[in-house]
Scaffold this motif. Structure first.
Motif, short mmCIF file in Angstrom:
data_model
loop_
_atom_site.label_atom_id
_atom_site.label_comp_id
_atom_site.label_asym_id
_atom_site.label_seq_id
_atom_site.Cartn_x
_atom_site.Cartn_y
_atom_site.Cartn_z
N MET A 504 0.80 -1.23 0.00
CA MET A 504 0.00 0.00 0.00
C MET A 504 0.83 1.27 0.00
N GLY A 505 1.99 1.28 0.67
CA GLY A 505 2.80 2.48 0.77
C GLY A 505 3.45 2.87 -0.55
N VAL A 506 4.06 4.04 -0.58
CA VAL A 506 4.69 4.53 -1.80
C VAL A 506 5.82 3.59 -2.22
N ALA A 507 6.70 3.25 -1.28
CA ALA A 507 7.81 2.35 -1.61
C ALA A 507 7.29 0.98 -2.03
N GLU A 508 6.23 0.52 -1.38
CA GLU A 508 5.66 -0.78 -1.72
C GLU A 508 5.04 -0.76 -3.11
N ARG A 509 4.45 0.36 -3.49
CA ARG A 509 3.87 0.46 -4.84
C ARG A 509 4.97 0.46 -5.90
N LEU A 510 6.11 1.06 -5.58
CA LEU A 510 7.24 0.99 -6.50
C LEU A 510 7.72 -0.46 -6.63
N PHE A 511 7.76 -1.15 -5.50
CA PHE A 511 8.14 -2.56 -5.51
C PHE A 511 7.14 -3.37 -6.32
N LEU A 512 5.85 -3.04 -6.20
CA LEU A 512 4.82 -3.72 -6.97
C LEU A 512 5.06 -3.55 -8.47
N GLY A 513 5.47 -2.35 -8.87
CA GLY A 513 5.79 -2.13 -10.27
C GLY A 513 6.94 -3.01 -10.74
N LEU A 514 7.95 -3.17 -9.88
CA LEU A 514 9.07 -4.06 -10.22
C LEU A 514 8.59 -5.50 -10.35
N LEU A 515 7.71 -5.92 -9.43
CA LEU A 515 7.18 -7.29 -9.49
C LEU A 515 6.47 -7.54 -10.82
N ASN A 516 5.59 -6.62 -11.20
CA ASN A 516 4.83 -6.81 -12.43
C ASN A 516 5.73 -6.77 -13.66
N ALA A 517 6.74 -5.90 -13.64
CA ALA A 517 7.66 -5.84 -14.78
C ALA A 517 8.46 -7.13 -14.90
N SER A 518 8.93 -7.64 -13.76
CA SER A 518 9.71 -8.87 -13.77
C SER A 518 8.87 -10.08 -14.13
N ALA A 519 7.60 -10.06 -13.71
CA ALA A 519 6.73 -11.22 -13.90
C ALA A 519 6.46 -11.52 -15.37
N GLY A 520 6.64 -10.54 -16.23
CA GLY A 520 6.36 -10.76 -17.64
C GLY A 520 7.36 -11.65 -18.35
N SER A 521 8.47 -11.97 -17.68
CA SER A 521 9.52 -12.78 -18.32
C SER A 521 9.55 -14.18 -17.71
N PRO A 522 9.45 -15.23 -18.53
CA PRO A 522 9.57 -16.59 -18.00
C PRO A 522 10.96 -16.81 -17.40
N GLN A 523 11.03 -17.69 -16.42
CA GLN A 523 12.30 -18.08 -15.82
C GLN A 523 12.63 -19.49 -16.29
N HIS A 524 13.68 -19.63 -17.08
CA HIS A 524 14.08 -20.94 -17.59
C HIS A 524 15.04 -21.58 -16.60
N LEU A 525 14.61 -22.68 -16.00
CA LEU A 525 15.38 -23.32 -14.94
C LEU A 525 16.48 -24.22 -15.49
N ASP A 526 16.20 -24.87 -16.61
CA ASP A 526 17.19 -25.73 -17.25
C ASP A 526 16.78 -25.92 -18.70
N ALA A 527 17.31 -26.94 -19.35
CA ALA A 527 17.07 -27.13 -20.78
C ALA A 527 15.62 -27.43 -21.12
N HIS A 528 14.84 -27.93 -20.14
CA HIS A 528 13.47 -28.30 -20.47
C HIS A 528 12.41 -27.78 -19.49
N SER A 529 12.81 -27.11 -18.41
CA SER A 529 11.85 -26.68 -17.39
C SER A 529 11.84 -25.16 -17.26
N SER A 530 10.64 -24.61 -17.09
CA SER A 530 10.47 -23.17 -16.91
C SER A 530 9.38 -22.91 -15.89
N VAL A 531 9.41 -21.72 -15.31
CA VAL A 531 8.29 -21.24 -14.51
C VAL A 531 7.90 -19.87 -15.05
N GLU A 532 6.62 -19.57 -14.94
CA GLU A 532 6.14 -18.33 -15.54
C GLU A 532 4.93 -17.82 -14.77
N MET A 533 4.92 -16.54 -14.49
CA MET A 533 3.75 -15.91 -13.90
C MET A 533 2.71 -15.68 -14.99
#
Length: 585
Positions: A504-533
């Motif tokens: 809710m706070g100003v700093a937390e809302r900035l952090f929320l923006g970082l979360l949403n920006a980062s969430a758009g990219s899949p995380q490839h764990l290895d040659a065949h496994s990924s996680v994605e928001m």
């Protein structure tokens, strides 16, 4: 007996399903000094005498057996104090999966933060209770999502949920650093002085008393209306008395960031003392076991091995608790508290991610071994039926989300800005995540174990988590397999918090923006496994910054049931519904 003598409770706890088909439930009640032991009635009959779990400062904590037979169809059961108030809980039908509600973060790390809430602290609990029990609604208005459950549940005199999963931070002990003068002084010391700080016998007793008495103050506040009042409180206590719980601790049940401090600080005399008493209190109040039955953790680090990651002697829990008919089904051969259950087509693992945690470890080797052994014993031979005994869906409860946005830049920055600050949890919060570089290897291991279980047993696996003060949905998937294969996708449902404010706070809302920006990219764990928001259902962002709770329900009447996940997210004036399904294997 008058319930004004209650310090705490009743708090219901699910103990598993007996070999004879008994739905095993216990109730914890705390009594003031000098209060008479009450008689509890179950379906009009007196319960057996309670077992005493703890006596401290002449206050007693008692556990009653409310177990009852499972029948062909679900039924509502009444229990209460002889001559006093009554409550109800609903028992599922034989070989049917229970309907689940999930919550986390039932408290606050900073009382000042609660003043930022637009609505009262217990608003989310009130909404959950309105969905659960028709008698608790009062003048609350329902919406169309709740209407769906009227005919199939409430019009039959039943309650919606048969189990309440509480995924961590059921209580916040962060206040100990302010409330105990000796610890407030400790915070002001240099790091070198903190590491050498000696805990006197007097301070040890103060810390013990703090951990054992805060539960009553938080779980049954003095200012609430008494049991039996015409108007219910619609708070956590109302829920704990009406839905059998399964609880697992996270860091705040000890204190903020436990397990993510430096090895030197984790091994310091003060931290060891705090953890010991937090563990003992958790055992009594959340796991509802007698304090005398809890063994001390014993170091089992072999000669020549680093002590950075704790290695404890495993416990033969089935032998240790052999004389307790209401013992939780803890996995044998582990030092922690991971438990596992099966109810009809649903299997549930409640994982302890705190006992053995360090900056570079989530679970120890013995815990991994016993977890895989239990999963390997799941029945894959019986035909898939509902009701039925073959597991079709495995739910893994991880206090911290396995699939969550990864903030690599923030991790690197905070890792270099210092460490071991108990009143500043920013770095510790990131180190807690499965996605942190230090835990990435174990995350791969967990997903591989769950994926192989899905393949070998022909079932679906889902993850449910809290901790992060947002609602979110993600997927772990195999890029080398078609989506139709059972092990190709593991869905992550994140629900947090039921009381703690969201971002809710100003700093937390900035952090929320970082979360949403980062969430758009899949995380490839290895040659065949990924996680994605995934975009949160019915929302245009990946994470929903709102207090919330989650319903998890398998289809009834279908031999191959879907899992329905429904978030209820708080808005300024009402609640929004967000629905997702998991297809059968």
């Amino acid at each position: 007996m008058a319930t004004h003598d209650f310090l705490l409770g009743p708090v219901l706890s699910f103990r598993g399903i007996g070999a004879d088909g008994t739905w095993k439930v216990s109730a914890l009640i705390g009594l003031k000094d000098g209060a008479a032991v009450p008689t509890l009635l179950l379906e009009g009959k007196a319960c057996a005498a309670p077992r005493q779990l703890l006596v401290i400062r002449k206050e007693r904590y008692l556990r009653y057996d409310l177990s009852c037979a499972m029948k062909k169809t679900e039924r509502r059961v009444e229990y209460g104090v002889q001559g006093g108030p009554t409550w109800h809980f609903t028992v599922p039908g034989r070989d049917l999966a229970p309907r689940l509600a999930y919550v986390s973060c039932n408290g606050f790390s900073d009382p000042a933060g609660m003043r930022r809430l637009v609505r009262p602290a217990n608003t989310v609990w009130a909404d959950l209770l309105a969905s659960h029990d028709k008698s608790l609604r009062g003048g609350m208005l329902l919406d169309k999502e709740q209407l769906w459950h009227e005919v199939r549940i409430h019009d039959k005199g039943l309650q919606r949920f048969q189990l309440l999963l509480m995924g961590g931070d059921q209580i916040y002990f962060d206040s100990i650093w302010e409330d105990l003068p000796e610890l407030k002084h400790w915070v002001s010391l240099s790091r070198a002085e903190q590491l050498k700080f000696s805990v006197s016998a007097t301070l040890d007793r103060k810390i013990e008393a703090y951990y054992f008495t805060l539960y009553a103050r938080r779980w049954l506040p003095e200012k609430r209306r008494p049991w039996g009042a015409a108007e219910p409180n619609r708070d956590a206590a109302d829920a704990l008395a009406r839905i059998p719980t399964l609880m697992m601790w996270d860091d705040h049940d000890i204190f903020d960031g436990w397990g993510s401090y430096s090895p030197e600080m984790q091994r310091s005399p003060l931290f060891r003392c705090l953890f010991r008493h937090a563990r003992r209190a958790f055992w009594v109040f959340q796991m509802q076991h007698a304090l005398d039955d809890l063994p001390e953790l014993a170091d089992a680090t072999p000669p020549g091995f680093s002590s950075q990651d704790p290695i404890y002697r495993p416990v033969a829990w089935s032998q240790r608790l052999a004389q307790d008919p209401l013992a939780l089904p803890l996995l044998d051969g582990q030092p922690g508290f991971t438990s596992a259950f099966q109810a009809g087509p649903l299997a549930l693992v409640v994982a302890d991610l705190r006992t053995e945690r360090s900056r570079t470890q989530v679970l120890g080797s013995d815990s991994w071994t016993q977890l895989k052994a239990w999963l390997g014993k799941l029945d894959a031979k019986a035909p898939p039926k509902n009701p039925g005994t073959r597991v079709q869906h495995l739910l893994f409860m991880s206090s911290v989300p396995v699939v969550h946005p990864k903030l690599s830049a923030a991790e690197a920055l905070l890792d270099n800005l210092g460490q071991d600050h108990v009143l500043d949890s920013s770095a510790d919060d990131l180190r807690d995540h499965w996605s942190h570089d230090d835990h990435e290897g174990e995350r791969k291991r967990l997903l591989e174990v769950l994926s192989e279980t899905a393949r070998s047993k022909g079932l679906r696996v889902s993850l449910v988590s809290g901790d992060v003060h947002v609602a979110a949905w993600g997927i772990a998937y195999r890029r080398d397999l078609p989506a139709s294969e059972a092990r190709a996708q593991i869905q992550q449902f994140t629900s947090s918090a039921v009381v703690h404010p969201s971002l809710m706070g100003v700093a937390e809302r900035l952090f929320l923006g970082l979360l949403n920006a980062s969430a758009g990219s899949p995380q490839h764990l290895d040659a065949h496994s990924s996680v994605e928001m995934m975009l949160f259902p019915g929302h245009n962002r990946y994470v929903m910054p709102a207090r919330n709770w989650l319903a998890l329900e398998l289809d009834e009447g279908s031999d191959r049931p879907k899992l329905w996940a429904t978030w209820r997210c708080e808005t300024e004036t009402a609640f929004s519904n967000h629905l997702q399904t998991v297809a059968p294997a």
